[in-house]
Design a protein around this motif. Structure first.
Motif, PDB file in Angstrom:
ATOM      1  N   GLN A 131       1.312  -1.668   5.851  1.00  0.00           N
ATOM      2  CA  GLN A 131       1.527  -1.312   4.599  1.00  0.00           C
ATOM      3  C   GLN A 131       0.833  -0.033   4.014  1.00  0.00           C
ATOM      4  OE1 GLN A 131       0.771  -5.484   3.097  1.00  0.00           O
ATOM      5  NE2 GLN A 131       2.290  -4.619   1.763  1.00  0.00           N
ATOM      6  N   LEU A 139       4.378   2.362  -0.446  1.00  0.00           N
ATOM      7  CA  LEU A 139       3.805   1.060  -1.250  1.00  0.00           C
ATOM      8  C   LEU A 139       3.484   1.737  -2.800  1.00  0.00           C
ATOM      9  CD1 LEU A 139       2.636  -1.723  -1.463  1.00  0.00           C
ATOM     10  CD2 LEU A 139       0.287  -0.644  -0.579  1.00  0.00           C
ATOM     11  N   PHE A 157      -2.004  -8.487   2.637  1.00  0.00           N
ATOM     12  CA  PHE A 157      -2.072  -6.966   2.943  1.00  0.00           C
ATOM     13  C   PHE A 157      -1.892  -7.067   4.639  1.00  0.00           C
ATOM     14  CE2 PHE A 157      -3.868  -3.579   0.178  1.00  0.00           C
ATOM     15  CZ  PHE A 157      -2.762  -2.612   0.437  1.00  0.00           C
ATOM     16  N   PRO A 166       2.984   5.023   5.322  1.00  0.00           N
ATOM     17  CA  PRO A 166       3.685   3.555   4.537  1.00  0.00           C
ATOM     18  C   PRO A 166       3.063   3.407   3.360  1.00  0.00           C
ATOM     19  CG  PRO A 166       3.094   3.418   6.898  1.00  0.00           C
ATOM     20  CD  PRO A 166       2.879   4.733   6.703  1.00  0.00           C
TER      21      PRO A 166
END
Length: 415
Positions: free
Chosen positions: A87, A133, A83, A129
């Motif tokens: 993201q 994802l 991560f 974002p």
């Protein structure tokens, strides 16, 4: 087919703290495979899956791919292992200036400038974002197939309505399950989308609310942990007979009073305290309530039990054995520089024992060094309770290649 008796997985909220859940699930999948061997791939251990906030995202990934539990756990683990904050939210200088810095400026200077410039900053951070994802990570279009194949009985996520002030459980199921309603709590059946996940994980002030239409009327929804007075209720109403509950702090942390400073609390400390109240306290209280009900029911004679809709619930609770605030304090430097600068404005800073505002940062630290340590803690905590976990699921005494006879699917009755 999901395993029986019907078991619910309950995943709580907590932003980046949800990495701990993935470590628990990884250890669980490993134990299950060791006990059942290749047979483990044929059945989903959780017929009911419920998630809140960041836990809703993990839950949705598992529910939409219930026919491949072990592989999905590894897929989720790979995401959390690698991560980075960008993201989940805009962590670059321009993105932070457009959202967080602008928002803090409006708070400090006043809304006169906002009216003059027609500016309406909606949140501290821009989580676009995360939407991208979710499109890659959570194939919710597979849910109908999971129900049809009886890999899943029911799936639910929660969100809080800014429009009406009520707490919502959005759920979908294979068999029809009548919606329920309690004081300030509403259940609504229907198809779930990525928007429901964005709403459920919209940490107040930090991420923007999401628009969801309810009963033909538009509404704005935020994090499912807000006003969630009974986190275990959805799993019970959806027919679960036993619960695996994975928390994100407090319940099994070391006891003892910590006094870091006697100075007046800064904004970050106050915000961290408020976040703990939103994300952690309700679950602990609801678990205590369930235990009290179980103890009371155990004292009742059979005739009295027949006259009450209440029934005892078997539950296993796994939560961090260490303070996640302390772990976050070791990793503040992993945050992107623009985000560190933004959080420094509300009092987050320092390192290790000198860190300030680590409680607030623990929810926003979507960075690999932190999430990897939480995952490792989740695995270690679960392994430390291996015998208890195996007994709970009935996997104890099963050698690889052998399969315990599964009882017929139960007649699910609503409480």
């Amino acid at each position: 087919m999901y395993e029986t008796p019907l078991t619910a997985l309950v995943l709580s909220g907590g932003g980046a703290r949800a990495a701990y859940q993935v470590g628990v699930l990884r250890a669980l999948a490993r134990m299950r495979h060791q006990a059942l061997g290749p047979v483990a791939r044929l059945r989903n251990p959780f017929g009911v899956i419920c998630g809140t906030s960041a836990g809703a995202i993990n839950a949705a990934a598992l529910a939409s791919q219930a026919d491949r539990f072990e592989a999905t756990v590894e897929l989720i683990a790979k995401v959390w292992q690698n991560f980075s904050a960008d993201q989940v939210y805009r962590a670059d200088s321009l993105g932070v200036i457009r959202s967080g810095a602008h928002w803090l400026t409006m708070l400090s200077v006043g809304w006169i400038i906002a009216r003059w410039r027609r500016a309406r900053p909606r949140s501290l951070l821009d989580n676009r974002p995360l939407a991208e994802l979710l499109e890659r990570m959570v194939p919710l279009e597979r849910l109908p197939m999971m129900f049809e194949q009886r890999q899943l009985h029911a799936f639910a996520v929660t969100a809080s309505s800014y429009t009406t002030g009520e707490h919502y459980t959005f759920y979908d199921s294979g068999p029809r399950i009548e919606p329920w309603e309690r004081s300030q709590r509403v259940a609504l059946p229907g198809r779930l989308t990525q928007t429901h996940l964005l709403a459920s994980s919209a940490i107040p002030f930090v991420f923007p609310a999401a628009a969801i239409e309810v009963g033909g009327q538009p509404g704005w929804f935020g994090d499912g942990s807000m006003r969630q007075t009974a986190p275990l209720s959805p799993a019970v109403h959806l027919g679960a007979q036993r619960l695996l509950i994975i928390g994100a702090g407090r319940m099994q942390e070391p006891t003892g009073r910590q006094v870091a400073t006697v100075a007046y609390p800064n904004l970050a400390q106050i915000a961290g305290h408020a976040m703990a109240s939103i994300f952690l306290d309700a679950l602990a209280v609801d678990i205590e309530r369930m235990k009290r009900i179980n103890r009371t029911l155990a004292l009742l004679p059979e005739s009295a039990l027949a006259d009450t809709p209440l029934r005892p619930l078997e539950a296993l609770v796994i939560s961090p054995s260490q303070r996640l605030d302390d772990i976050a304090a070791r990793h503040l430097g992993a945050l992107p520089a623009p985000v560190r600068a933004l959080l420094r404005g509300v009092g987050v800073g320092g390192q290790g024992e000198q860190a300030r505002g680590s409680a607030l940062a623990s929810y926003l630290l979507f960075e690999a060094p932190y999430t990897q340590e939480l995952m490792a803690l989740g695995e270690a905590d679960t392994e430390a309770r291996r015998d208890e976990v195996l007994r709970f699921f009935g996997w104890d005494g099963l050698a690889p290649g052998r399969r315990r006879a599964q009882p017929a699917d139960p007649d699910i009755s609503l409480p």
